[in-house]
Scaffold this motif. Structure first.
Motif, PDB file in Angstrom:
ATOM      1  N   UNK A 160       2.185   9.983  -4.877  1.00  0.00           N
ATOM      2  CA  UNK A 160       2.911  11.162  -4.383  1.00  0.00           C
ATOM      3  C   UNK A 160       3.911  11.673  -5.413  1.00  0.00           C
ATOM      4  N   UNK A 161       4.427  10.765  -6.241  1.00  0.00           N
ATOM      5  CA  UNK A 161       5.374  11.147  -7.289  1.00  0.00           C
ATOM      6  C   UNK A 161       4.674  11.702  -8.524  1.00  0.00           C
ATOM      7  N   UNK A 162       3.329  11.771  -8.487  1.00  0.00           N
ATOM      8  CA  UNK A 162       2.572  12.365  -9.579  1.00  0.00           C
ATOM      9  C   UNK A 162       2.064  11.408 -10.618  1.00  0.00           C
ATOM     10  N   UNK A 163       2.103  10.099 -10.333  1.00  0.00           N
ATOM     11  CA  UNK A 163       1.647   9.125 -11.320  1.00  0.00           C
ATOM     12  C   UNK A 163       0.162   8.815 -11.162  1.00  0.00           C
ATOM     13  N   UNK A 164      -0.456   8.442 -12.268  1.00  0.00           N
ATOM     14  CA  UNK A 164      -1.787   7.887 -12.257  1.00  0.00           C
ATOM     15  C   UNK A 164      -1.688   6.409 -11.880  1.00  0.00           C
ATOM     16  N   UNK A 165      -2.745   5.889 -11.241  1.00  0.00           N
ATOM     17  CA  UNK A 165      -2.712   4.510 -10.782  1.00  0.00           C
ATOM     18  C   UNK A 165      -4.095   3.892 -10.946  1.00  0.00           C
ATOM     19  N   UNK A 166      -4.154   2.759 -11.683  1.00  0.00           N
ATOM     20  CA  UNK A 166      -5.422   2.087 -11.968  1.00  0.00           C
ATOM     21  C   UNK A 166      -5.265   0.591 -11.716  1.00  0.00           C
ATOM     22  N   UNK A 167      -6.203   0.014 -10.952  1.00  0.00           N
ATOM     23  CA  UNK A 167      -6.227  -1.430 -10.728  1.00  0.00           C
ATOM     24  C   UNK A 167      -7.014  -2.090 -11.849  1.00  0.00           C
ATOM     25  N   UNK A 168      -6.542  -3.262 -12.300  1.00  0.00           N
ATOM     26  CA  UNK A 168      -7.192  -4.003 -13.388  1.00  0.00           C
ATOM     27  C   UNK A 168      -7.303  -5.457 -12.931  1.00  0.00           C
ATOM     28  N   UNK A 169      -8.532  -5.933 -12.702  1.00  0.00           N
ATOM     29  CA  UNK A 169      -8.684  -7.204 -12.015  1.00  0.00           C
ATOM     30  C   UNK A 169      -9.901  -7.980 -12.490  1.00  0.00           C
ATOM     31  N   UNK A 170      -9.903  -9.264 -12.195  1.00  0.00           N
ATOM     32  CA  UNK A 170     -11.078 -10.077 -12.430  1.00  0.00           C
ATOM     33  C   UNK A 170     -12.034 -10.067 -11.256  1.00  0.00           C
ATOM     34  N   UNK A 171     -11.663  -9.430 -10.170  1.00  0.00           N
ATOM     35  CA  UNK A 171     -12.500  -9.400  -8.974  1.00  0.00           C
ATOM     36  C   UNK A 171     -13.811  -8.647  -9.226  1.00  0.00           C
ATOM     37  N   UNK A 172     -14.795  -8.827  -8.336  1.00  0.00           N
ATOM     38  CA  UNK A 172     -16.146  -8.309  -8.577  1.00  0.00           C
ATOM     39  C   UNK A 172     -16.274  -6.795  -8.486  1.00  0.00           C
ATOM     40  N   UNK A 197     -15.629  -1.143  -6.229  1.00  0.00           N
ATOM     41  CA  UNK A 197     -16.125   0.104  -5.656  1.00  0.00           C
ATOM     42  C   UNK A 197     -15.438   0.389  -4.323  1.00  0.00           C
ATOM     43  N   UNK A 198     -15.270  -0.645  -3.500  1.00  0.00           N
ATOM     44  CA  UNK A 198     -14.594  -0.454  -2.219  1.00  0.00           C
ATOM     45  C   UNK A 198     -13.162   0.023  -2.422  1.00  0.00           C
ATOM     46  N   UNK A 199     -12.438  -0.596  -3.351  1.00  0.00           N
ATOM     47  CA  UNK A 199     -11.060  -0.177  -3.622  1.00  0.00           C
ATOM     48  C   UNK A 199     -11.012   1.254  -4.161  1.00  0.00           C
ATOM     49  N   UNK A 200     -11.930   1.584  -5.070  1.00  0.00           N
ATOM     50  CA  UNK A 200     -11.935   2.922  -5.662  1.00  0.00           C
ATOM     51  C   UNK A 200     -12.173   3.995  -4.599  1.00  0.00           C
ATOM     52  N   UNK A 201     -12.900   3.651  -3.550  1.00  0.00           N
ATOM     53  CA  UNK A 201     -13.210   4.617  -2.495  1.00  0.00           C
ATOM     54  C   UNK A 201     -12.167   4.651  -1.382  1.00  0.00           C
ATOM     55  N   UNK A 202     -11.377   3.591  -1.243  1.00  0.00           N
ATOM     56  CA  UNK A 202     -10.498   3.500  -0.074  1.00  0.00           C
ATOM     57  C   UNK A 202      -9.006   3.449  -0.385  1.00  0.00           C
ATOM     58  N   UNK A 203      -8.614   3.102  -1.601  1.00  0.00           N
ATOM     59  CA  UNK A 203      -7.200   3.047  -1.953  1.00  0.00           C
ATOM     60  C   UNK A 203      -6.806   4.281  -2.767  1.00  0.00           C
ATOM     61  N   UNK A 204      -5.524   4.626  -2.775  1.00  0.00           N
ATOM     62  CA  UNK A 204      -5.069   5.811  -3.507  1.00  0.00           C
ATOM     63  C   UNK A 204      -4.959   5.525  -5.011  1.00  0.00           C
ATOM     64  N   UNK A 257       0.850  -1.201   0.000  1.00  0.00           N
ATOM     65  CA  UNK A 257       0.000   0.000   0.000  1.00  0.00           C
ATOM     66  C   UNK A 257       0.879   1.242   0.000  1.00  0.00           C
ATOM     67  N   UNK A 258       1.953   1.218   0.765  1.00  0.00           N
ATOM     68  CA  UNK A 258       2.857   2.381   0.780  1.00  0.00           C
ATOM     69  C   UNK A 258       3.499   2.587  -0.585  1.00  0.00           C
ATOM     70  N   UNK A 259       3.776   1.500  -1.302  1.00  0.00           N
ATOM     71  CA  UNK A 259       4.320   1.636  -2.658  1.00  0.00           C
ATOM     72  C   UNK A 259       3.317   2.332  -3.577  1.00  0.00           C
ATOM     73  N   UNK A 260       2.032   1.990  -3.435  1.00  0.00           N
ATOM     74  CA  UNK A 260       0.993   2.685  -4.204  1.00  0.00           C
ATOM     75  C   UNK A 260       0.988   4.174  -3.856  1.00  0.00           C
ATOM     76  N   UNK A 261       1.073   4.465  -2.581  1.00  0.00           N
ATOM     77  CA  UNK A 261       1.064   5.866  -2.140  1.00  0.00           C
ATOM     78  C   UNK A 261       2.253   6.637  -2.704  1.00  0.00           C
ATOM     79  N   UNK A 262       3.414   6.000  -2.727  1.00  0.00           N
ATOM     80  CA  UNK A 262       4.615   6.682  -3.245  1.00  0.00           C
ATOM     81  C   UNK A 262       4.472   6.991  -4.732  1.00  0.00           C
ATOM     82  N   UNK A 263       3.850   6.098  -5.476  1.00  0.00           N
ATOM     83  CA  UNK A 263       3.631   6.363  -6.895  1.00  0.00           C
ATOM     84  C   UNK A 263       2.731   7.578  -7.077  1.00  0.00           C
TER      85      UNK A 263
END
Length: 273
Positions: A45-57, A62-69, A37-43
């Motif tokens: 903080x460095x100005x990068x866009x970040x998108x998760x791509x998954x087979x999960x439901x 929605x939970x990840x989109x609301x709670x993760x950076x 999670x801290x690695x996601x935060x550092x990305x």
């Protein structure tokens, strides 16, 4: 097949966005570690866009989109995605209209049920209850069907006209003309007004399994975390690069490399500007 090159050989200095799988890529032994999670935060903080791509439901997405950076989450192998709109409002976008989705869903449930009856021990994943478009058959999360059982399920589903693609834990199955690749293209156009060119140096994709193959082919900067080696001899398209570490630690290795290489470059305007 061309073997993936070590991550140290990748030019990540122009990267402005990271698309990443979740299971087996961000997670370690099925858990999301605080260091990842801290690695996601550092990305971010460095100005990068970040998108998760998954087979999960969709429910997980929605939970990840609301709670993760993150800037967005593509779920159910491209069946739908969540993105941030003006003012940070969350927007939900489907790959297909209700007129297509609803009959496909009814047929999918019937086809999958018929296949499950043919394979002893086969069952839907526990999280299939939270899906909207696809379903998942558990072969390596709570169930232990092994490669032989997973392969039989995939073959039976495909014989019935169902798309079936294996992740590190599930066999995701759906009816419809979408996948991770088409969803990423649509996400980039809607969210950022971008259409990546061949050899695009601004975006990275990280993954680890069979259902990441279309993405490995789509991104010039495709990176497999080291556990992808387990499927390299059976994957349609391998990643261009590979980390030393497996699972979430491999993603952390990638994040460190991106941040370090960007820091060595002269400042320039990126996607986020």
């Amino acid at each position: 097949m061309v073997a993936p090159r070590p991550l140290r050989n990748a030019d990540l200095s122009q990267v402005e966005g990271v698309f990443t799988d979740v299971d087996g890529t961000l997670t370690t032994s099925h858990q999301l570690r605080s260091t990842t999670v801290r690695a996601l935060e550092r990305l971010v903080e460095a100005g990068l866009k970040l998108v998760l791509v998954t087979g999960r439901p969709a429910g997980w997405g929605e939970a990840w989109a609301r709670t993760l950076p993150v800037d967005g989450v593509i779920v159910e192998n491209g069946g739908l995605f969540f993105l941030r709109g003006p003012g940070g409002k969350l927007r939900k976008v489907y790959a297909e209209s209700p007129r297509v989705r609803e009959p496909n869903r009814r047929r999918l449930e019937a086809e999958v049920a018929a296949v499950l009856r043919q394979v002893p021990g086969a069952r839907l994943s526990m999280d299939s209850a939270y899906t909207e478009v696809d379903l998942a058959v558990d072969y390596n999360e709570e169930a232990r069907l092994g490669d032989e059982g997973a392969g039989r399920i995939e073959a039976l589903l495909r014989a019935r006209g169902v798309t079936a693609v294996r992740s590190s834990v599930h066999i995701n199955c759906w009816l419809g003309r979408f996948d991770k690749r088409s969803a990423v293209r649509r996400f980039m156009k809607l969210a950022w007004g971008l259409r990546p060119e061949p050899g695009e140096p601004r975006f990275v994709y990280a993954g680890d399994s069979f259902n990441d193959a279309p993405m490995f082919g789509e991104f010039a900067l495709s990176v497999g975390v080291a556990n992808v080696r387990r499927v390299l001899d059976r994957i349609d398209t391998p990643p261009a690069f590979i980390t030393r570490a497996e699972e979430g630690r491999g993603f952390e290795e990638l994040a460190r490399a991106i941040v370090a290489q960007r820091a060595r470059r002269a400042p320039r305007r990126g996607v986020r500007a």
